[in-house]
Motif scaffolding. Structure first.
Motif: not given
Length: 111
Positions: A71-77, A91-98, A104-108
């Motif tokens: 967690y932080g104030v800027d997910a991209e940073a 390990f795969r498959p793998a993904h990250v949720v920002l 509603e403002t998340e991306s994978r």
């Protein structure tokens, strides 16, 4: 005394990086898989703290998956600092949720 200046400063909305990895079984993965996640988490904790972009907040194992939370104030940073370590885990498959505030403002992103 003027109480207008004693108000707390508004908090920045918390953003998140949530990394998901499929493990080798339907439970908690092997001991070696768990140790690799723990090692990566320790490395990311140091990198994130050094960069001052947030904190790595732990992990969760179960259902054949490992999840690491930060967690932080800027997910991209935050992701930028964590990305090399996240991508090096095998390990795969793998993904990250920002997550930038609400769901509603998340991306994978696939790893």
């Amino acid at each position: 005394m003027d109480t207008l200046f004693d108000l707390p400063e508004p908090e920045m909305p918390e953003q998140a990086v949530i990394a998901h990895y499929r493990l080798s079984d339907d439970e908690y993965g092997s001991c070696a898989e768990r140790e690799a996640i723990f090692d990566a988490e320790r490395a990311m904790t140091v990198a994130v703290a050094k960069a001052g972009v947030g904190e790595v907040d732990g992990n969760e194992f179960g259902g054949g998956e490992a999840v690491v939370y930060a967690y932080g104030v800027d997910a991209e940073a935050l992701f930028k600092v964590m990305e090399p370590t996240l991508r090096n885990l095998p390990f795969r498959p793998a993904h990250v949720v920002l997550r930038r505030g609400s769901r509603e403002t998340e991306s994978r992103l696939d790893l």
